[in-house]
Design a protein around this motif. Structure first.
Motif, PDB file in Angstrom:
ATOM      1  N   GLY A  55       0.826  -1.207   0.000  1.00 38.98           N
ATOM      2  CA  GLY A  55       0.000   0.000   0.000  1.00 38.98           C
ATOM      3  C   GLY A  55       0.859   1.255   0.000  1.00 38.98           C
ATOM      4  N   LYS A  56       0.192   2.409  -0.132  1.00 39.47           N
ATOM      5  CA  LYS A  56       0.899   3.679  -0.168  1.00 39.47           C
ATOM      6  C   LYS A  56       1.419   4.021   1.220  1.00 39.47           C
ATOM      7  CE  LYS A  56      -1.801   5.696  -3.901  1.00 39.47           C
ATOM      8  NZ  LYS A  56      -2.700   6.791  -4.265  1.00 39.47           N
ATOM      9  N   ARG A  57       2.588   4.610   1.260  1.00 37.37           N
ATOM     10  CA  ARG A  57       3.193   5.030   2.519  1.00 37.37           C
ATOM     11  C   ARG A  57       3.011   6.525   2.683  1.00 37.37           C
ATOM     12  NH1 ARG A  57       2.639   0.809   4.837  1.00 37.37           N
ATOM     13  NH2 ARG A  57       3.698  -0.977   4.015  1.00 37.37           N
ATOM     14  N   ASN A  58       2.919   6.972   3.938  1.00 33.32           N
ATOM     15  CA  ASN A  58       2.786   8.392   4.186  1.00 33.32           C
ATOM     16  C   ASN A  58       4.021   8.971   4.877  1.00 33.32           C
ATOM     17  OD1 ASN A  58       2.475   7.246   6.650  1.00 33.32           O
ATOM     18  ND2 ASN A  58       0.407   7.987   7.014  1.00 33.32           N
ATOM     19  N   LEU A  59       5.067   8.156   5.043  1.00 37.37           N
ATOM     20  CA  LEU A  59       6.307   8.616   5.659  1.00 37.37           C
ATOM     21  C   LEU A  59       7.482   7.977   4.939  1.00 37.37           C
ATOM     22  CD1 LEU A  59       7.711  10.106   8.019  1.00 37.37           C
ATOM     23  CD2 LEU A  59       7.541   8.002   9.318  1.00 37.37           C
ATOM     24  N   PHE A  60       8.448   8.794   4.593  1.00 34.24           N
ATOM     25  CA  PHE A  60       9.650   8.305   3.924  1.00 34.24           C
ATOM     26  C   PHE A  60      10.838   8.881   4.676  1.00 34.24           C
ATOM     27  CE2 PHE A  60      13.054   8.510   0.800  1.00 34.24           C
ATOM     28  CZ  PHE A  60      13.005   7.220   0.287  1.00 34.24           C
ATOM     29  N   ILE A  61      11.707   8.017   5.185  1.00 30.46           N
ATOM     30  CA  ILE A  61      12.854   8.454   5.973  1.00 30.46           C
ATOM     31  C   ILE A  61      14.137   8.148   5.202  1.00 30.46           C
ATOM     32  CG2 ILE A  61      14.134   8.112   8.109  1.00 30.46           C
ATOM     33  CD1 ILE A  61      11.517   7.290   9.423  1.00 30.46           C
ATOM     34  N   THR A  62      15.024   9.128   5.149  1.00 26.50           N
ATOM     35  CA  THR A  62      16.332   8.949   4.537  1.00 26.50           C
ATOM     36  C   THR A  62      17.382   9.101   5.627  1.00 26.50           C
ATOM     37  OG1 THR A  62      15.555   9.868   2.457  1.00 26.50           O
ATOM     38  CG2 THR A  62      17.919   9.794   2.791  1.00 26.50           C
ATOM     39  N   ILE A  63      18.280   8.138   5.711  1.00 25.53           N
ATOM     40  CA  ILE A  63      19.348   8.182   6.703  1.00 25.53           C
ATOM     41  C   ILE A  63      20.672   8.263   5.951  1.00 25.53           C
ATOM     42  CG2 ILE A  63      20.437   6.970   8.607  1.00 25.53           C
ATOM     43  CD1 ILE A  63      17.771   5.515   9.025  1.00 25.53           C
ATOM     44  N   THR A  64      21.509   9.211   6.341  1.00 20.65           N
ATOM     45  CA  THR A  64      22.798   9.370   5.682  1.00 20.65           C
ATOM     46  C   THR A  64      23.931   9.179   6.677  1.00 20.65           C
ATOM     47  OG1 THR A  64      22.794  11.743   6.066  1.00 20.65           O
ATOM     48  CG2 THR A  64      21.880  10.977   3.979  1.00 20.65           C
ATOM     49  N   CYS A  65      25.111   8.967   6.153  1.00 16.23           N
ATOM     50  CA  CYS A  65      26.307   8.777   6.975  1.00 16.23           C
ATOM     51  C   CYS A  65      27.148  10.050   6.904  1.00 16.23           C
ATOM     52  CB  CYS A  65      27.100   7.585   6.447  1.00 16.23           C
ATOM     53  SG  CYS A  65      28.611   7.274   7.349  1.00 16.23           S
ATOM     54  N   ASN A  66      27.523  10.570   8.049  1.00 13.20           N
ATOM     55  CA  ASN A  66      28.378  11.748   8.118  1.00 13.20           C
ATOM     56  C   ASN A  66      29.828  11.277   8.178  1.00 13.20           C
ATOM     57  OD1 ASN A  66      29.670  14.133   8.599  1.00 13.20           O
ATOM     58  ND2 ASN A  66      28.538  14.627  10.464  1.00 13.20           N
ATOM     59  N   LEU A  67      30.624  11.645   7.185  1.00 13.59           N
ATOM     60  CA  LEU A  67      32.014  11.214   7.141  1.00 13.59           C
ATOM     61  C   LEU A  67      32.863  11.886   8.209  1.00 13.59           C
ATOM     62  CD1 LEU A  67      32.579  11.076   3.293  1.00 13.59           C
ATOM     63  CD2 LEU A  67      32.033   9.211   4.850  1.00 13.59           C
ATOM     64  N   GLU A  68      32.311  12.855   8.920  1.00 14.24           N
ATOM     65  CA  GLU A  68      33.034  13.548   9.990  1.00 14.24           C
ATOM     66  C   GLU A  68      32.706  12.994  11.380  1.00 14.24           C
ATOM     67  OE1 GLU A  68      35.390  15.741   9.280  1.00 14.24           O
ATOM     68  OE2 GLU A  68      34.950  15.435   7.156  1.00 14.24           O
ATOM     69  N   TRP A  69      31.975  11.891  11.456  1.00 17.73           N
ATOM     70  CA  TRP A  69      31.680  11.295  12.759  1.00 17.73           C
ATOM     71  C   TRP A  69      32.988  10.943  13.466  1.00 17.73           C
ATOM     72  CZ3 TRP A  69      27.401   7.539  10.778  1.00 17.73           C
ATOM     73  CH2 TRP A  69      26.164   8.188  10.799  1.00 17.73           C
ATOM     74  N   ASN A  70      32.999  11.097  14.782  1.00 17.88           N
ATOM     75  CA  ASN A  70      34.210  10.827  15.569  1.00 17.88           C
ATOM     76  C   ASN A  70      34.684   9.383  15.404  1.00 17.88           C
ATOM     77  OD1 ASN A  70      34.381  13.429  16.547  1.00 17.88           O
ATOM     78  ND2 ASN A  70      33.131  12.975  18.344  1.00 17.88           N
ATOM     79  N   GLU A  71      33.750   8.440  15.329  1.00 13.57           N
ATOM     80  CA  GLU A  71      34.118   7.034  15.198  1.00 13.57           C
ATOM     81  C   GLU A  71      34.905   6.773  13.915  1.00 13.57           C
ATOM     82  OE1 GLU A  71      31.120   8.206  15.791  1.00 13.57           O
ATOM     83  OE2 GLU A  71      30.253   7.185  17.517  1.00 13.57           O
ATOM     84  N   ILE A  72      34.574   7.500  12.872  1.00  9.10           N
ATOM     85  CA  ILE A  72      35.282   7.345  11.599  1.00  9.10           C
ATOM     86  C   ILE A  72      36.621   8.066  11.657  1.00  9.10           C
ATOM     87  CG2 ILE A  72      35.221   7.866   9.128  1.00  9.10           C
ATOM     88  CD1 ILE A  72      32.171   7.555   9.279  1.00  9.10           C
ATOM     89  N   GLN A  73      36.617   9.294  12.143  1.00 12.58           N
ATOM     90  CA  GLN A  73      37.835  10.107  12.178  1.00 12.58           C
ATOM     91  C   GLN A  73      38.913   9.502  13.077  1.00 12.58           C
ATOM     92  OE1 GLN A  73      38.490  12.722  10.198  1.00 12.58           O
ATOM     93  NE2 GLN A  73      36.534  12.234   9.229  1.00 12.58           N
ATOM     94  N   GLU A  74      38.509   8.803  14.130  1.00 15.42           N
ATOM     95  CA  GLU A  74      39.479   8.188  15.042  1.00 15.42           C
ATOM     96  C   GLU A  74      40.194   6.997  14.410  1.00 15.42           C
ATOM     97  OE1 GLU A  74      37.154   7.196  18.439  1.00 15.42           O
ATOM     98  OE2 GLU A  74      37.061   9.264  19.153  1.00 15.42           O
TER      99      GLU A  74
END
Length: 97
Positions: A55-74
């Motif tokens: 059926g049709k959805r009324n909510l669409f969520i987009t999740i992105t990754c931030n390349l500046e996250w501390n876990e990545i930078q460390e």
């Protein structure tokens, strides 16, 4: 402009070819080539199949990754950019998701 880019056209005209359809070679791209009309049609049909099933959805969520996250930078070495480490960014993104 570089004249050597047009050498093939000059050669074809000198050989007597007058129609563009007779020049060059045909290349058939795979259906999975991103941006190809067949790929876009497949994506559209997949989306419509999901709408038909759930059926049709009324909510669409987009999740992105931030390349500046501390876990990545460390984890990257000095002088290295995070976009050269897709394995690391994927692991961090999946952990946060």
């Amino acid at each position: 402009m570089r004249s050597e880019l047009y050498q093939g056209i000059v050669d074809s005209v000198m050989a007597g070819e007058s129609r563009g359809s007779e020049l060059g070679q045909q290349i058939i791209l795979l259906a999975s080539f991103i941006g190809d009309p067949r790929d876009m049609r497949r994506r559209y049909l997949d989306a419509m199949a999901l709408v038909q099933r759930f059926g049709k959805r009324n909510l669409f969520i987009t999740i992105t990754c931030n390349l500046e996250w501390n876990e990545i930078q460390e984890e990257i070495v000095p002088g290295q950019h995070s976009h050269f480490r897709p394995d690391l960014t994927t692991r961090v993104f999946q952990a946060k998701l």
